[in-house]
Design a protein around this motif. Sequence first.
Motif, PDB file in Angstrom:
ATOM      1  N   VAL A 198      41.626  42.479  41.482  1.00  0.00           N
ATOM      2  CA  VAL A 198      42.606  42.090  42.027  1.00  0.00           C
ATOM      3  C   VAL A 198      42.329  43.482  43.472  1.00  0.00           C
ATOM      4  O   VAL A 198      43.137  43.988  43.142  1.00  0.00           O
ATOM      5  N   ILE A 214      40.765  37.706  44.653  1.00  0.00           N
ATOM      6  CA  ILE A 214      40.005  38.148  43.832  1.00  0.00           C
ATOM      7  C   ILE A 214      39.278  38.131  43.394  1.00  0.00           C
ATOM      8  O   ILE A 214      38.237  36.951  44.005  1.00  0.00           O
ATOM      9  N   VAL A 279      48.342  37.007  36.896  1.00  0.00           N
ATOM     10  CA  VAL A 279      46.938  36.722  37.375  1.00  0.00           C
ATOM     11  C   VAL A 279      46.593  35.747  37.294  1.00  0.00           C
ATOM     12  O   VAL A 279      45.733  34.850  37.999  1.00  0.00           O
TER      13      VAL A 279
END
Length: 429
Positions: A198, A214, A279
């Motif tokens: 990230v 990402i 995430v």
Amino acid sequence: MIKKGAKRSRTSEHLSPVLCEPHLQTFADSAVKVAASEDLLIEILLHVPVKTLMSFKCVSKQWLSLITDPHFVRLRNPPSLSASASALFFASSSSKRCDPDYQFIPLDNSSDEFPTPFKTLNFIDDPLGSGISVLQSCSGLLLCASYRAGEANRRYYVHNPTTGQYTTLPQITRKYSKYVCSMTLAYDPVKSPYYKVVCVRRSETSRQHFQIEIYSSQTQLWRVSGQPFIPPEYTEFQNSIYWNGSVHWWNGSIHWWNGFVYGGARFKRRESYTLYFKVEEERVEQLPMPTTPWYRIASYVGESEGHWHLIERYSDFNSVFNVYELKRDYSGWFMKYQVDISDISIQFPEIFKYRCTLDVISLVRRGKEDEEDGSFLVLEIPGGMIIRYNLMDKSVKKLWEFVPDRKLYNDDCLRHVCALPYIESLACF
């Protein structure tokens, strides 16, 4: 046995060698049976030390295929939230002209029994000629970067120190690379064999706004995630070998630390919350911080065995540590341990001799939730000593003692140092 490079005869491909001694013949017959049974071979390899296992990859293509097979990796290192550090890397450099040095300190065994994976990172000749440093340790993998390079040119790597494997990450879009503030590795072997990285960068349209991108090892591509956002003031995005308390991976989320700042004659709390990024959902959330008096400051934040801890101490003298743990559903904090250093000063009176505070290097959890007698703190005592303090029986054990030198340690304390957990992993990529 046929030596490497020797020419095999037609007979040797089909028949076992004839040995004169009966016991040797029996041994050879057993070896042939083991080699012929893949299940039996796997069962044996599961109990071989990791260092030996890495050497066994050179025995044959069959052994290489078995050892690197994802199924074998999962059998050897079962995905679990209970993965715990077996050692720490102490990373330091006192000069921008020097590559980082890494002192490897086992938490249980002596250094002779536990081989050092590396002293400096040389798994690749960095094209920028700037050396390589570790930014983060995550579930056995290391996120590394060019050490002395501007952000626009910096290269990033994911490295497995156990297997020696590494991969070079592609750069994000060139025009955005100079805006990068942070790179963080997100790897959860319980859920997936793939990892993500990230990136937090400043928005190209406003310095107050930040954008997330990402990278996925599955697709090997970067992509923009969500809309630009404004973080709380003083939020720490930067990964660095000089500070290991700002960015953390835990519970499927990346957490950016927001602690305290000096104000006048005392500490003032920055914000009552910090940020984390889920995430999988690709969503930024707010995390409330523990409500404590102004005269207590955060001295450590970190994860171990699936638990996230925050340690606070008195600002004037760290006689007592309060160890908080965050509930996995983010519903709140609770005090897990309280440590009084008077228990340690009995065995190490130099704590008061130097008139300095103890530095908390790490908190390592061991065992199940109801069996915490193995959990301990790793502390630095002024004068160069690293100790482990058992949180249940209050016993103290010396792990290491540094000799003063220019790069890692001076007469008073460790300098510019962060501690990175080492977890054995056979993860392949």
